[in-house]
Scaffold this motif. Structure first.
Motif, mmCIF file in Angstrom:
data_model
loop_
_atom_site.group_PDB
_atom_site.id
_atom_site.type_symbol
_atom_site.label_atom_id
_atom_site.label_comp_id
_atom_site.label_asym_id
_atom_site.label_seq_id
_atom_site.Cartn_x
_atom_site.Cartn_y
_atom_site.Cartn_z
ATOM 1 N N GLY A 1 -3.810 -17.153 -21.090
ATOM 2 C CA GLY A 1 -2.969 -17.308 -19.908
ATOM 3 C C GLY A 1 -2.319 -16.015 -19.486
ATOM 4 O O GLY A 1 -2.402 -15.004 -20.165
ATOM 5 N N PRO A 2 -1.668 -16.085 -18.324
ATOM 6 C CA PRO A 2 -1.073 -14.881 -17.742
ATOM 7 C C PRO A 2 0.182 -14.435 -18.495
ATOM 8 O O PRO A 2 0.895 -15.254 -19.086
ATOM 9 C CB PRO A 2 -0.735 -15.302 -16.308
ATOM 10 N N ILE A 3 0.433 -13.159 -18.428
ATOM 11 C CA ILE A 3 1.576 -12.560 -19.122
ATOM 12 C C ILE A 3 2.889 -13.174 -18.639
ATOM 13 O O ILE A 3 3.834 -13.331 -19.414
ATOM 14 C CB ILE A 3 1.527 -11.030 -18.921
ATOM 15 N N THR B 1 0.270 -14.831 -27.406
ATOM 16 C CA THR B 1 -0.013 -14.275 -26.071
ATOM 17 C C THR B 1 -1.506 -14.275 -25.743
ATOM 18 O O THR B 1 -1.926 -13.632 -24.783
ATOM 19 C CB THR B 1 0.502 -12.817 -25.966
ATOM 20 N N GLY C 1 1.510 -7.366 -26.977
ATOM 21 C CA GLY C 1 2.206 -7.413 -25.689
ATOM 22 C C GLY C 1 3.685 -7.076 -25.766
ATOM 23 O O GLY C 1 4.421 -7.311 -24.802
ATOM 24 N N MET D 1 -0.206 -4.579 -33.065
ATOM 25 C CA MET D 1 -0.625 -3.720 -31.944
ATOM 26 C C MET D 1 -1.369 -4.533 -30.888
ATOM 27 O O MET D 1 -2.284 -5.299 -31.213
ATOM 28 C CB MET D 1 -1.559 -2.614 -32.465
ATOM 29 N N GLY D 2 -0.972 -4.370 -29.634
ATOM 30 C CA GLY D 2 -1.658 -5.029 -28.527
ATOM 31 C C GLY D 2 -1.218 -6.459 -28.270
ATOM 32 O O GLY D 2 -1.742 -7.112 -27.362
HETATM 33 N N1 LIG Z 1 -0.612 -12.944 -21.805
HETATM 34 C C1 LIG Z 1 -0.450 -11.647 -22.117
HETATM 35 N N2 LIG Z 1 0.599 -11.285 -22.866
HETATM 36 C C2 LIG Z 1 0.768 -9.996 -23.226
HETATM 37 N N3 LIG Z 1 -0.056 -8.969 -22.877
HETATM 38 C C3 LIG Z 1 -1.113 -9.276 -22.100
HETATM 39 C C4 LIG Z 1 -1.361 -10.616 -21.705
HETATM 40 N N4 LIG Z 1 -2.468 -10.621 -20.987
HETATM 41 C C5 LIG Z 1 -2.897 -9.342 -20.919
HETATM 42 N N5 LIG Z 1 -2.085 -8.521 -21.593
HETATM 43 C C6 LIG Z 1 -2.283 -7.064 -21.732
HETATM 44 O O1 LIG Z 1 -2.372 -6.717 -23.124
HETATM 45 C C7 LIG Z 1 -1.853 -5.409 -23.321
HETATM 46 C C8 LIG Z 1 -0.765 -5.450 -24.367
HETATM 47 O O2 LIG Z 1 -0.396 -4.109 -24.652
HETATM 48 P P1 LIG Z 1 1.079 -3.668 -25.022
HETATM 49 O O3 LIG Z 1 2.076 -4.336 -24.146
HETATM 50 O O4 LIG Z 1 1.078 -2.185 -25.084
HETATM 51 O O5 LIG Z 1 1.193 -4.292 -26.513
HETATM 52 P P2 LIG Z 1 2.025 -3.792 -27.762
HETATM 53 O O6 LIG Z 1 3.236 -3.076 -27.250
HETATM 54 O O7 LIG Z 1 2.336 -5.063 -28.494
HETATM 55 O O8 LIG Z 1 1.101 -2.918 -28.533
HETATM 56 C C9 LIG Z 1 -1.327 -4.931 -21.966
HETATM 57 O O9 LIG Z 1 -2.309 -4.124 -21.354
HETATM 58 C C10 LIG Z 1 -1.127 -6.238 -21.205
HETATM 59 O O10 LIG Z 1 -1.211 -6.074 -19.819
#
Ligand SMILES: Nc1ncnc2c1ncn2[C@@H]1O[C@H](COP(=O)(O)OP(=O)(O)O)[C@@H](O)[C@H]1O
Ligand SMILES: O=C(O)C1=C[C@@H](OP(=O)(O)O)[C@@H](O)[C@H](O)C1
Ligand SMILES: [Mg+2]
Length: 178
Positions: free
Chosen positions: A154-156, A151, A13, A10-11
């Motif tokens: 750094g930036p997404i 992840t 990305g 979870m979280g």
């Molecule tokens: N480098 C990164 N890679 C992935 N997510 C990131 C990154 N930096 C910040 N985030 C944030 O982390 C969160 C990931 O949530 P989400 O995409 O819902 O994850 P999951 O679906 O795996 O639960 C988002 O709010 C996203 O914008």
């Protein structure tokens, strides 16, 4: 048609990276949690009303349907706990997204939708529960993955670029454009 599938805790990305990755590669995008919500209502409500095993069955159906459609598919963090899903993943390209606990703590605090979409993290000390759940699933994630990207830093967009490059470099010959 094989799908490019994102798995991980979870979280990590999966949803955010998956959406951008699909756009970048010109592929369709399916988030299986979103499909479940569309058909059956909010995830927390499904857990509360029918229990986790019922959610896992809905998830199994949503994942199997999504995989057969190809493109980029983001799974929910617990999808790998279902043996049918683990079996189904063997026919697809699977990318594991990981994230360090230090980073997830900030993401969980910032998340606008943890209550409706992540009932397993409800209550006190969501971070401790996240770590416990991740540890319990770690081997399943690693066994299912063809590649892993962290992840945490750094930036997404950097993650999207790295996964897109991997996907192009490892594209099966029968799917390459002629
Ligand atoms: N480098 C990164 N890679 C992935 N997510 C990131 C990154 N930096 C910040 N985030 C944030 O982390 C969160 C990931 O949530 P989400 O995409 O819902 O994850 P999951 O679906 O795996 O639960 C988002 O709010 C996203 O914008
Ligand atoms: O890890 C899990 O068991 C879950 C992860 C969630 O998806 P994300 O991993 O996209 O947050 C969602 O499917 C549900 O709350 C259960
Ligand atoms: Mg998600």
């Amino acid at each position: 048609m094989s799908a490019l599938v994102l798995i991980g805790p979870m979280g990590a990305g999966k949803t955010s990276v998956g959406r951008k990755l699909a756009k970048r590669l010109g592929l369709s995008f399916t988030d299986t949690d979103a499909e479940i919500v569309r058909e059956h209502g909010p995830i927390a409500q499904i857990f509360a009303t029918h229990g986790e095993p019922h959610f896992r069955e809905l998830e199994r159906q949503a994942v199997c349907a999504a995989l057969s459609g190809g493109g980029v598919v983001a799974l929910g963090g617990g999808a790998v706990t279902h043996p049918d899903i683990r079996d189904a993943l063997a026919a697809h390209r699977v990318v594991l997204l990981t994230v360090e606990p230090e980073t997830i703590a900030a993401r969980l605090r910032a998340a606008s939708r943890p209550v409706t979409s992540r009932p397993l993290l409800h209550g006190d000390d969501a971070l401790a529960r996240w770590q416990e759940i991740y540890q319990a699933r770690r081997e399943m994630y690693e066994a299912a993955a063809d590649a892993t990207f962290d992840t945490s830093h750094g930036p997404i967009q950097d993650i999207v670029d790295a996964v897109a490059q991997w996907a192009v470099d490892t594209e099966p010959p029968e799917e390459q454009q002629v």
